[in-house]
Enzyme design. Structure first.
Site, PDB file in Angstrom:
ATOM      1  N   LYS A  35     -14.397  21.610 -15.596  1.00 29.00           N
ATOM      2  CA  LYS A  35     -15.456  20.730 -16.112  1.00 29.00           C
ATOM      3  C   LYS A  35     -16.474  20.437 -14.998  1.00 29.00           C
ATOM      4  CE  LYS A  35     -12.534  16.743 -15.158  1.00 29.00           C
ATOM      5  NZ  LYS A  35     -11.402  15.964 -15.675  1.00 29.00           N
ATOM      6  N   ARG A 130      -7.751   4.878 -21.314  1.00 28.01           N
ATOM      7  CA  ARG A 130      -9.091   5.441 -21.391  1.00 28.01           C
ATOM      8  C   ARG A 130      -9.131   6.182 -22.723  1.00 28.01           C
ATOM      9  NH1 ARG A 130     -11.137   9.647 -16.862  1.00 28.01           N
ATOM     10  NH2 ARG A 130      -9.570  10.857 -17.970  1.00 28.01           N
ATOM     11  N   TYR A 255     -35.879   5.260   7.697  1.00 25.16           N
ATOM     12  CA  TYR A 255     -36.287   4.207   6.760  1.00 25.16           C
ATOM     13  C   TYR A 255     -35.593   2.891   7.059  1.00 25.16           C
ATOM     14  CZ  TYR A 255     -38.635   7.466   3.606  1.00 25.16           C
ATOM     15  OH  TYR A 255     -39.488   8.379   3.064  1.00 25.16           O
ATOM     16  N   MET A 303     -34.315  11.561   1.157  1.00 23.54           N
ATOM     17  CA  MET A 303     -34.198  12.499   0.042  1.00 23.54           C
ATOM     18  C   MET A 303     -34.029  13.935   0.516  1.00 23.54           C
ATOM     19  SD  MET A 303     -36.805  13.120  -3.151  1.00 23.54           S
ATOM     20  CE  MET A 303     -36.827  11.411  -3.655  1.00 23.54           C
TER      21      MET A 303
HETATM   22  C1  LIG Z   1     -10.230  16.243 -14.968  1.00 28.32           C
HETATM   23  C2  LIG Z   1      -8.940  16.254 -15.680  1.00 28.32           C
HETATM   24  C3  LIG Z   1      -7.831  16.871 -15.106  1.00 28.32           C
HETATM   25  C4  LIG Z   1      -7.836  17.449 -13.707  1.00 28.32           C
HETATM   26  O1  LIG Z   1      -7.716  16.435 -12.746  1.00 28.32           O
HETATM   27  P1  LIG Z   1      -7.618  16.840 -11.181  1.00 28.32           P
HETATM   28  O2  LIG Z   1      -7.352  15.581 -10.469  1.00 28.32           O
HETATM   29  O3  LIG Z   1      -8.941  17.410 -10.823  1.00 28.32           O
HETATM   30  O4  LIG Z   1      -6.532  17.828 -11.098  1.00 28.32           O
HETATM   31  C5  LIG Z   1      -6.676  16.927 -15.859  1.00 28.32           C
HETATM   32  N1  LIG Z   1      -6.623  16.398 -17.106  1.00 28.32           N
HETATM   33  C6  LIG Z   1      -7.674  15.787 -17.673  1.00 28.32           C
HETATM   34  C7  LIG Z   1      -7.562  15.232 -19.048  1.00 28.32           C
HETATM   35  C8  LIG Z   1      -8.866  15.684 -16.984  1.00 28.32           C
HETATM   36  O5  LIG Z   1      -9.908  15.070 -17.541  1.00 28.32           O
END
Ligand SMILES: *Cc1c(COP(=O)(O)O)cnc(C)c1O
Length: 360
Positions: A35, A130, A255, A303
């Site tokens: 992802k 969650r 800055y 930046m």
């Molecule tokens: C992102 C995610 C993972 C992977 O987590 P890592 O800590 O990167 O291994 C596994 N399961 C779900 C549902 C996730 O959203």
């Protein structure tokens, strides 16, 4: 002049990390979580290097489409499932699998008339609060899904951990117990572990591990680096020094005049900043390498530019390579100075950075 900020992605590290995750999984199947554009490393190139995965995990149908367009035949699981009924048709067309975590998604499935069986992963909440149904409802929900002709009968049961990086807390053990208790009577594969649980909680291995961070050589555990667990960073972020200026004692740099030279000294200016994804929160003292020499951030990150204390890099020259993170300088160390985690650093590298790949 083109900008120098470059993220080199090490395909050999990705392959090696995958092999190591596979080994730690001890026979469980491996979902490579890709992802967020493979945690900022680039989805297509990483999927190629991680081609041995049993499945890919993505956060959106659009990423599933990219994987199919690149020709990957593996299972692809959309980790937050469908948002709308039209997503179901798209998921079937692309042969993506849906995590079902909410009543609204179940209602979409129940409202369907036919359709090729969709593979689903039933997500149970065991304490993270969650996504997921209360674990105690597992049997009832499983029965509702199993009754649908439009759902494949091989339903995978899953949960997600809130604090599997905390080995001295019993939360993960309690989540694991709750999951196994609630699903005891049900058929099908189980999936619990993320990267941290793969390292620390062997009881939570189940049939599928879902591993992200470690594949990129990133540590899921605070205070540790990926290398501490035998994983290699898959990204080196570099740029070049574009100026070295002698600044007098007592003068301010950058800055807000936030930093003041304690003596006459060389200040280096590197061509990278928060516009490239180098965190603005990186404080004074955040380490970088100029060539092989250590240097430190001084003043505020801007930046496009970063100002550096070159007192420990006396032979630094304009044009030198500046390394922001990579195998020589763990992203975890930088993250520690920027009040964040390494995952956020690699995810944050922006599109104006040039991405290259190599076999390292
Ligand atoms: C992102 C995610 C993972 C992977 O987590 P890592 O800590 O990167 O291994 C596994 N399961 C779900 C549902 C996730 O959203």
């Amino acid at each position: 002049m083109s900008r120098s900020a470059t993220a080199a992605i090490h395909l050999g590290a990705l392959r090696g990390n995958f092999a190591r995750a596979r080994e730690l999984a001890e026979g469980a199947k491996v979902m490579a979580v890709v992802k967020a554009d493979a945690y900022g490393h680039g989805l297509e190139r990483c999927a190629r290097a991680l081609g041995g995965a049993d499945a890919f995990g993505v956060a959106s149908i659009a990423d599933g489409l990219r994987l199919r367009a690149a020709g990957h035949p593996q299972r692809v699981v959309v980790l937050s499932g469908p948002d709308a009924a039209s997503d179901l048709a798209e998921m079937r067309r692309l042969q993506l699998e849906a995590v079902i975590h909410h009543e609204s998604q179940l209602a979409m499935l129940e409202a369907e008339r036919g359709g090729n069986p969709l593979k689903v992963w039933l997500k149970l909440d065991t304490g993270m609060h969650r996504l997921g149904f209360p674990a105690e409802r597992a049997a009832e929900l499983h029965a509702r899904l199993a009754a649908l002709p439009s759902v494949d009968s091989a339903i995978v049961l899953m949960t997600h951990f809130a604090s599997s990086d905390e080995l001295d807390s019993d939360r993960t053990a309690r989540q694991t117990q709750r999951f196994f208790d609630a699903t005891k009577s049900l058929p099908g594969e189980r999936s619990l572990a993320n990267s941290a649980a793969l390292l620390g909680w062997p009881r939570a291995r189940g049939d599928w591990i879902r591993v992200g961070g470690l594949l990129y050589g990133l540590s899921p555990n605070a205070g540790k680096t990926g290398a501490d667990f035998g994983f290699r960073p898959a990204m080196t972020l570099t740029t070049r020094l574009v100026a070295i200026n002698r600044i007098a004692r007592g003068e301010h740099v950058g800055y807000g005049a936030a930093w003041r030279c304690p003596e006459d000294m060389a200040i280096g200016v590197a061509a990278i900043g928060y516009g490239d994804g180098y965190p603005r929160s990186a404080g004074v003292g955040t380490p970088v390498l100029v060539g092989d020499a250590p240097a430190q951030v001084v003043g505020r990150v801007s930046m496009d530019l970063l100002t550096l204390d070159l007192r420990r890099a006396p032979s630094a020259t304009v044009g030198d390579v500046v390394t922001l993170w990579g195998p020589q300088l763990p992203a975890e160390v930088v993250a520690g100075h920027a009040n964040t985690i390494s995952y956020e650093l690699t995810c944050g590298v922006t599109r104006r950075v040039l991405f290259t790949e190599d076999g390292a």
